[in-house]
Enzyme design. Structure first.
Site, short mmCIF file in Angstrom:
data_model
loop_
_atom_site.label_atom_id
_atom_site.label_comp_id
_atom_site.label_asym_id
_atom_site.label_seq_id
_atom_site.Cartn_x
_atom_site.Cartn_y
_atom_site.Cartn_z
N HIS A 176 0.85 -1.19 0.00
CA HIS A 176 0.00 0.00 0.00
C HIS A 176 0.89 1.24 0.00
O HIS A 176 1.65 1.44 0.93
CB HIS A 176 -0.92 0.02 1.23
CG HIS A 176 -1.86 -1.14 1.29
ND1 HIS A 176 -1.94 -1.98 2.38
CD2 HIS A 176 -2.75 -1.60 0.38
CE1 HIS A 176 -2.86 -2.92 2.13
NE2 HIS A 176 -3.36 -2.71 0.93
N CYS A 179 1.91 8.94 -0.01
CA CYS A 179 2.96 9.94 -0.16
C CYS A 179 3.71 10.11 1.16
O CYS A 179 3.17 9.85 2.24
CB CYS A 179 2.41 11.27 -0.67
SG CYS A 179 1.60 12.27 0.57
N CYS A 182 2.11 12.29 3.92
CA CYS A 182 1.03 11.67 4.69
C CYS A 182 1.60 10.71 5.73
O CYS A 182 1.16 10.68 6.88
CB CYS A 182 0.06 10.94 3.77
SG CYS A 182 -1.11 12.06 2.98
N CYS A 201 0.03 0.25 8.92
CA CYS A 201 -0.18 0.75 7.56
C CYS A 201 -1.46 1.57 7.55
O CYS A 201 -2.42 1.26 8.25
CB CYS A 201 -0.28 -0.42 6.59
SG CYS A 201 -0.83 0.07 4.94
N CYS A 276 15.78 4.24 42.43
CA CYS A 276 16.37 4.22 41.09
C CYS A 276 17.81 4.68 41.10
O CYS A 276 18.52 4.53 40.13
CB CYS A 276 15.55 5.08 40.14
SG CYS A 276 15.87 6.84 40.35
N CYS A 299 2.03 -4.40 50.75
CA CYS A 299 1.36 -3.62 49.71
C CYS A 299 -0.15 -3.71 49.83
O CYS A 299 -0.85 -2.71 49.80
CB CYS A 299 1.76 -4.13 48.32
SG CYS A 299 3.50 -3.95 47.96
N CYS A 326 -6.14 24.08 74.07
CA CYS A 326 -5.49 23.58 75.26
C CYS A 326 -6.56 22.98 76.18
O CYS A 326 -7.59 23.60 76.43
CB CYS A 326 -4.76 24.71 75.98
SG CYS A 326 -4.20 24.27 77.64
N CYS A 339 7.62 18.60 66.29
CA CYS A 339 7.61 17.99 67.61
C CYS A 339 6.20 17.96 68.18
O CYS A 339 5.44 18.91 68.04
CB CYS A 339 8.53 18.78 68.52
SG CYS A 339 8.41 18.32 70.24
N CYS A 369 0.71 6.17 74.35
CA CYS A 369 0.03 7.06 73.42
C CYS A 369 -0.31 6.33 72.13
O CYS A 369 -1.29 6.64 71.47
CB CYS A 369 0.95 8.24 73.14
SG CYS A 369 0.34 9.43 71.97
#
Ligand SMILES: [Zn+2]
Ligand SMILES: [Zn+2]
Ligand SMILES: [Zn+2]
Ligand SMILES: [Zn+2]
Ligand SMILES: [Zn+2]
Ligand SMILES: [Zn+2]
Ligand SMILES: [Zn+2]
Lengths: 542, 158
Positions: A176, A179, A182, A201, A276, A299, A326, A339, A369
């Protein structure tokens, strides 16, 4: 394979010896996995280490070029055993998602069919029989109205742009012809706008794919698009390779090879945090898409927690506010450092920002805590108090989770101010640059360990009550206390006279904090291997 | 607007107009309603002969991507007081159409008329008038331009 890379702190890891690299490529032709497993890296990529910590995984950071080399090695391997050109081999591999074994099997079975499927050869002209089962939309009807195919006889009329003056024409193996203009516009649009590396194509229903040299020829003077195309090919290679992952940081082109974390089942016992190597900040999880380090939690559990936080974001939003009252005098207190030891300016009451309890008790053994007291949940009988108890329980963990994240940020912000002061001091006193660096290191440690602490709350939320959880929370408490102490030291007023003493204190505390962090991570990692951790929810989405 | 874009559309328009003037060449049931510029064209479509859509007339709006013909045009049924989209398993009530020719299977050698004919035959072969699955959800969240939707093309039975 003999090239073990050794790194030292000050070495640039992206600069490999050329000879070594070349050797790698030759050897890599056997298999990239082997190539990778031989090189063992420690988490911080300092040295090849045999005494690897239980919470670290073996992995290898790779530059863009190194990934390309692995890709080329695979292509050369197929090219050699099939006796085809490397461009054809590359297209076959892309078609089979870079699975060499399956490709070899299929190719040996029926080379002709796979060449058609991969878009190397055109579909042979059919002696039309039976319906065309490969297409989803009625093809037959529109063929009557399609724009007439160019005939190769003069004058050439491009069937796409209807230009009959074009002299430069190109076509793939299917014949096929279009031009060149294109082809160029079409290829650029595929690569740039669609991010597509498969340039088919242009003819309707034709499955032939452009080989690399064709694409490069069409793009001749467009270096940007050529580079983009080459990158798409490498990205596709990495995406198809279970052992490889791109660094998720924006505009980073490095990747990591981590075969030990490539299977889903591996992720039930390890948290594969990798880097990386381009920057200490470029840390990510090889097993999931959460960026940053989510050790010690698996994960799947981390994902569950993040989903819960998203779903409950409204209920928990108020916690993120930077101000509280407070509990003694009700005046408004703003938190502007990392802190959690707060002192009310008005009444001087010292308390913990997280639980609002008196700070004095935080150092003692009976006060915890970090632990959630499940009394109200046990006592709850009706649905309403049960749901209140479960919200309270969630908020206990979420509160601490969010607070560590926020505190880490605040510590870094506060350090920015300190840094200026330190730099000034370096000019006005006889302190050396190295001597004022201890704060920076300590802030990094605090930030790191707060990230660990943050995730320990996600973990504790899902841990079943019992001895194991209690031990986990002991480690959590010890690390937390150490981090808070170091955090507090970092907020001390800095005067040049006090620096030597402060420096000693900060350095000692930093060492201790890192030790606590290591103990916690090591113990959780071993716990996964020993199956010590029992969850209070079903964790099987692995 | 590129040279290819305008030359190509002018040529297509010219061919359509020649065909429309000649009953022997004309695609039955498809009529160009409006093509005032090279941006948006309108067609009317009906299925002649026996079908579930007997005596129904639909309007298609075709908007061209600046990179036409390398990119497919955005094609949808017009929804207004006067015309409604067909009730069809691949046509949403906002007029959006789920057809691979408008996405993955588009090729620069196809044409606007090829699209019209494909859509006409999609209607002609319909076995049951029903809305696509998840129509309401889709319509609620759909972008204005159907080209922004990643359709999962339904089956071979179109
Ligand atoms: Zn052309
Ligand atoms: Zn072709
Ligand atoms: Zn990176
Ligand atoms: Zn992960
Ligand atoms: Zn107060
Ligand atoms: Zn403090
Ligand atoms: Zn507290």
């Amino acid at each position: 394979m003999s090239s073990d890379y050794e790194y030292s702190d000050d070495e640039e890891y992206n600069e490999y010896d050329d000879d070594e690299e070349a050797m790698d490529v030759e050897d890599g032709s056997t298999s990239s996995e082997e190539d990778v497993e031989m090189d063992v890296y420690d988490d911080d990529i300092k040295v090849v280490s045999e005494a690897r910590k239980a919470y670290e995984v073996d992995y290898r950071p790779l530059t863009h070029q190194q990934v390309k080399d692995l890709m080329v090695a695979d292509i050369e391997y197929i090219s050699t055993i099939f006796g085809v050109g490397s461009d054809v081999a590359a297209l076959l591999l892309r078609h089979m998602d870079w699975n060499k074994d399956r490709l070899t099997e299929k190719y040996m079975d029926d080379a002709f069919s796979i060449s058609i499927a991969a878009g190397i050869s055109p579909v042979p002209k059919p002696s039309h029989s039976g319906p065309d089962r490969s297409k989803r939309v009625t093809r037959s009807s529109k063929s009557s109205k399609k724009i007439e195919q160019a005939t190769i006889s003069e004058p050439f009329l491009c069937p796409v742009c209807f230009d009959d003056t074009a002299t430069d024409t190109l076509g793939l193996s299917c014949g096929h012809i279009f031009c060149t203009g294109c082809w160029a516009m079409y290829t650029v649009s595929k690569i740039r706008d669609e991010g597509e590396h498969r340039v088919l194509c242009m003819a309707e229903n034709c499955g032939v794919v452009a080989l690399n040299p064709f694409v490069h020829k069409v793009l001749s003077d467009d270096e940007d698009t050529c580079a983009r195309y080459d990158e798409l090919l490498v990205r596709n290679y990495v995406a198809c390779n279970k052992n490889l992952k791109y660094c998720p940081f924006p505009s980073c082109d490095r990747s990591v090879s981590c075969p030990t974390a490539s299977s889903r089942s591996a992720l039930s016992t390890i948290v594969p945090t990798v880097s990386c190597g381009a920057d200490p900040k470029h840390k990510f999880c090889f097993g999931c898409s959460i960026d940053g380090d989510h050790r010690p939690v698996l994960c799947v559990v981390a994902r569950m927690w993040l989903k819960k936080c998203r779903d409950d974001s409204e209920t928990a939003n108020w916690i993120k506010s930077n101000t509280k009252e407070c509990s003694k005098c009700q005046s408004t207190i703003e938190k502007n450092g990392g802190c959690n030891h707060m002192t009310c300016k008005k009444c001087k009451y010292e308390f913990c920002w997280v639980c609002m309890g008196p700070w004095a008790e935080h150092g003692t053994a009976w006060y915890s805590c970090n632990r959630y007291d499940d009394k109200s949940g046990v006592e709850a009988r009706d649905a309403q108090s049960k749901s209140r108890a479960s919200l309270e329980r969630y908020l206990h963990y979420y509160n601490r989770w969010a607070n560590h994240e926020q505190s880490a940020k605040l510590s870094v912000e506060l350090y920015m101010k300190t840094e200026k002061k330190m730099e000034e001091m370096q000019l006005t006193t006889d302190l050396t640059w190295i001597e004022v660096q201890f704060m920076k290191k300590a802030v990094d440690i605090v930030e790191n360990c707060r990230t660990t602490l943050k995730w320990t709350y996600a973990m504790a939320y899902y841990l079943e009550n019992g001895n194991q959880k209690a031990m986990f929370e002991d480690n959590q408490r010890d690390l937390e206390r150490a981090v808070e102490d170091l955090s507090e030291l970092l907020e001390q007023p800095i005067e040049s006279e006090t620096i030597p003493v402060l420096r000693q204190k900060v350095t000692d505390k930093s060492v201790y904090v890192q030790k606590r962090n290591e103990i916690l991570l090591e113990d959780t990692a071993k716990g996964y291997l020993e199956e010590r951790w029992k969850w209070n929810v079903v964790v099987d989405d692995l | 607007m590129s040279v290819v874009y305008s030359r190509r559309l002018k040529k297509e328009l010219q061919e359509i107009q020649i065909e429309q003037a000649d009953p022997a060449k004309r695609a039955a049931g498809i009529q160009l309603l409006q093509a005032e510029d090279l941006k948006t064209w309108y067609f009317s479509i009906e299925v002649l002969g026996e079908s579930l859509y007997k005596n129904e007339v639909f309007h298609l709006m075709v908007r061209f991507d600046p990179e036409y013909p390398f990119k497919s045009p955005a094609v949808q049924f017009v929804v207004s007081d006067k015309v409604k989209p067909p009730v069809h398993p691949h046509v949403y009530t906002n007029g959006h159409i789920c057809a691979s020719i408008l996405g993955d299977d588009w090729s620069p050698t196809l044409s606007v008329m090829a699209i019209c004919i494909t859509i006409q035959s999609m209607l002609a072969s319909c076995k049951k008038k029903e809305l696509p699955e998840g129509n309401d959800d889709y319509v609620r969240t759909a972008p204005d331009n159907p080209k922004k939707t990643r359709f999962v093309y339904h089956g071979d039975s179109v």
